[in-house]
Design a protein around this motif. Sequence first.
Motif, PDB file in Angstrom:
ATOM      1  N   GLU A 172      44.293  16.903 -31.281  1.00  0.00           N
ATOM      2  CA  GLU A 172      45.169  15.903 -31.285  1.00  0.00           C
ATOM      3  C   GLU A 172      45.521  15.086 -30.480  1.00  0.00           C
ATOM      4  O   GLU A 172      46.599  13.635 -31.092  1.00  0.00           O
ATOM      5  CB  GLU A 172      46.316  17.018 -30.598  1.00  0.00           C
ATOM      6  N   GLY A 173      44.780  14.580 -30.057  1.00  0.00           N
ATOM      7  CA  GLY A 173      44.705  12.583 -29.310  1.00  0.00           C
ATOM      8  C   GLY A 173      44.697  11.925 -29.977  1.00  0.00           C
ATOM      9  O   GLY A 173      44.733  12.356 -31.534  1.00  0.00           O
ATOM     10  N   PRO A 174      44.672  10.927 -30.044  1.00  0.00           N
ATOM     11  CA  PRO A 174      44.594   9.240 -30.515  1.00  0.00           C
ATOM     12  C   PRO A 174      42.688   9.620 -31.344  1.00  0.00           C
ATOM     13  O   PRO A 174      41.936  10.095 -30.576  1.00  0.00           O
ATOM     14  CB  PRO A 174      44.714   8.679 -30.093  1.00  0.00           C
ATOM     15  N   HIS A 175      42.680   9.680 -32.473  1.00  0.00           N
ATOM     16  CA  HIS A 175      41.010   9.246 -33.385  1.00  0.00           C
ATOM     17  C   HIS A 175      40.618   7.558 -32.471  1.00  0.00           C
ATOM     18  O   HIS A 175      40.979   6.443 -32.460  1.00  0.00           O
ATOM     19  CB  HIS A 175      41.559   9.767 -35.015  1.00  0.00           C
ATOM     20  N   PRO A 176      39.449   8.448 -32.026  1.00  0.00           N
ATOM     21  CA  PRO A 176      38.530   6.304 -32.222  1.00  0.00           C
ATOM     22  C   PRO A 176      38.554   5.967 -33.387  1.00  0.00           C
ATOM     23  O   PRO A 176      38.041   5.845 -34.461  1.00  0.00           O
ATOM     24  CB  PRO A 176      37.493   7.295 -31.532  1.00  0.00           C
ATOM     25  N   ALA A 177      38.461   4.435 -33.278  1.00  0.00           N
ATOM     26  CA  ALA A 177      38.113   4.177 -34.024  1.00  0.00           C
ATOM     27  C   ALA A 177      36.717   3.976 -34.835  1.00  0.00           C
ATOM     28  O   ALA A 177      35.819   4.005 -34.139  1.00  0.00           O
ATOM     29  CB  ALA A 177      38.472   2.311 -33.890  1.00  0.00           C
TER      30      ALA A 177
END
Length: 70
Positions: free
Chosen positions: A3-8
């Motif tokens: 649910e957290g930010p996805h890595p680039a």
Amino acid sequence: MLEGPHPAVPAALAARAARRGTRLLRVRRAVRRTAWWLAAAVFAAFLVWAGVEQPWLPDPAEVTPPLEGW
């Protein structure tokens, strides 16, 4: 965790993966082809050796048998 930010993801990741996969396939194909050629050469050498030596025939006699009763 999901649910957290996805890595680039790098922009050229797919292109690099495709190039690497193509290169790996080419290397594997070359190794396989070389192995088949080597196996064929070994088989041909075996056939030539067997044709020249004829290992299935018995060795010629070193001594002639005695002649009796003449």
